[in-house]
Design a protein around this motif. Structure first.
Motif, PDB file in Angstrom:
ATOM      1  N   GLN A 152      -9.489   2.455   5.943  1.00 37.50           N
ATOM      2  CA  GLN A 152      -9.616   3.756   6.602  1.00 37.50           C
ATOM      3  C   GLN A 152      -9.588   4.921   5.618  1.00 37.50           C
ATOM      4  O   GLN A 152      -9.852   6.065   6.007  1.00 37.50           O
TER       5      GLN A 152
ATOM      6  N   GLY B  85      -3.914   2.348  -1.495  1.00 40.19           N
ATOM      7  CA  GLY B  85      -4.116   2.852  -0.144  1.00 40.19           C
ATOM      8  C   GLY B  85      -4.509   4.301  -0.030  1.00 40.19           C
ATOM      9  O   GLY B  85      -4.747   4.789   1.080  1.00 40.19           O
TER      10      GLY B  85
ATOM     11  N   LEU C  94       0.851  -1.192   0.000  1.00 44.64           N
ATOM     12  CA  LEU C  94       0.000   0.000   0.000  1.00 44.64           C
ATOM     13  C   LEU C  94       0.891   1.248   0.000  1.00 44.64           C
ATOM     14  O   LEU C  94       0.965   1.990   0.980  1.00 44.64           O
TER      15      LEU C  94
ATOM     16  N   ARG D  62      -0.720   4.622   1.104  1.00 42.07           N
ATOM     17  CA  ARG D  62      -1.503   4.689   2.335  1.00 42.07           C
ATOM     18  C   ARG D  62      -1.225   6.025   3.032  1.00 42.07           C
ATOM     19  O   ARG D  62      -0.075   6.441   3.192  1.00 42.07           O
TER      20      ARG D  62
ATOM     21  N   ASP E 241      -6.956   0.399   1.649  1.00 35.27           N
ATOM     22  CA  ASP E 241      -6.946   0.787   3.053  1.00 35.27           C
ATOM     23  C   ASP E 241      -8.377   1.083   3.482  1.00 35.27           C
ATOM     24  O   ASP E 241      -8.982   2.053   3.018  1.00 35.27           O
TER      25      ASP E 241
END
Length: 277
Positions: free
Chosen positions: A84, A47, A17, A20, A82
């Motif tokens: 989030q 990400g 990722l 990210r 990801d």
């Protein structure tokens, strides 16, 4: 100046990722069959939090039509690396000179107050012709969307990052400088050529901010605009016997957004799969 040491072994291992924690705006992502959507999916898969810009009325007026923004958004979220990260979308008519700065502000707000990556993928389709067919209205329309809006996006983006070093800008061109050019699309070729030409100037201007600027020519990409014999004739001009797919340039663009491409700037990069012009 001392030579830099070799990278530590752990830094050579690929991060699954690599984006990210980064944030990105991708313009011109109205269709799942388009390059903008493919770029957004790749960035999200790496990400990043991504804001997708769309202008549905433009694509709805074309033969290929537009998708529902919520469907495009859902496909990008499905690729999200990801959990989030934030994935959002919104409209904007970039022919309006006020729209680029407003779009940057909207993306920054939607993505948590920061924008790291700008991919200016949008362009005007149609409203063009040969040298004998073009007129001032066609030239002005392509200038406003294909070039002016991109420069205003870059300006607004860099102003937002004035206190934060680093960043990535990727613009799009169309191979108008390669053998044969685009004699049937003079207005479009002219404005895309301007972006290719200004790439080096922008990269130099933004070097002190550690913002890289590169422009990608994706070559002929199957975005549902051609069918039948004409489609097969283009496919035959690729050594692989197939058109470029939207994810082909998307992989390059996503890489340019990563730290691995931090030493690449001021370049116009052809990603054409060996297309024989």
């Amino acid at each position: 100046m001392p030579r830099l040491p070799h990278p530590a072994p752990e830094s050579l291992r690929r991060d699954p990722l690599p984006l990210r924690g980064r944030t990105a705006l991708v313009t011109g992502a109205s269709r799942r069959g388009g390059i903008g959507h493919a770029v957004a999916r790749r960035l999200a898969a790496y990400g990043a939090s991504v804001y997708l810009h769309h202008h549905v009325p433009h694509d709805a007026a074309q033969p290929w039509g537009a998708d529902r923004p919520e469907d495009v958004l859902a496909f990008v979220r499905a690729a999200q690396g990801d959990p989030q990260a934030r994935i959002a979308a919104g409209p904007g008519d970039l022919s309006d000179p006020a729209a680029p700065a407003e779009l940057i502000d909207t993306a920054v707000s939607a993505l948590g107050g920061r924008l790291d990556i700008l991919v200016a993928n949008h362009a005007l389709s149609g409203s063009d012709g040969t040298l004998d067919e073009i007129d001032a209205t066609m030239l002005d329309a392509h200038w406003a969307v294909d070039t002016r809006s991109v420069l205003l996006l870059v300006q607004a983006y860099t102003r937002r990052r004035s206190d934060t070093p680093g960043g990535r800008i990727v613009m799009m061109t169309s191979g108008q400088d390669i053998a044969g050019g685009m004699p049937g699309e003079i207005a479009y070729a002219l404005q895309k050529g301007a972006l290719a030409s200004v790439t080096r100037s922008l990269s130099t201007a933004l070097a002190e901010q550690a913002i890289t600027v590169n422009t990608v020519n994706p070559g002929p990409v199957d975005t549902d605009y051609l069918t039948g014999e004409a489609y097969e004739a283009v496919a035959a001009r690729f050594p692989a016997g197939r058109w470029g797919m939207p994810d082909d340039p998307a992989r390059l663009i996503a890489w340019l957004a990563t730290d691995e491409a931090g030493w690449v700037t001021g370049q116009v990069i052809d990603s054409e799969g060996g297309f024989r012009r």
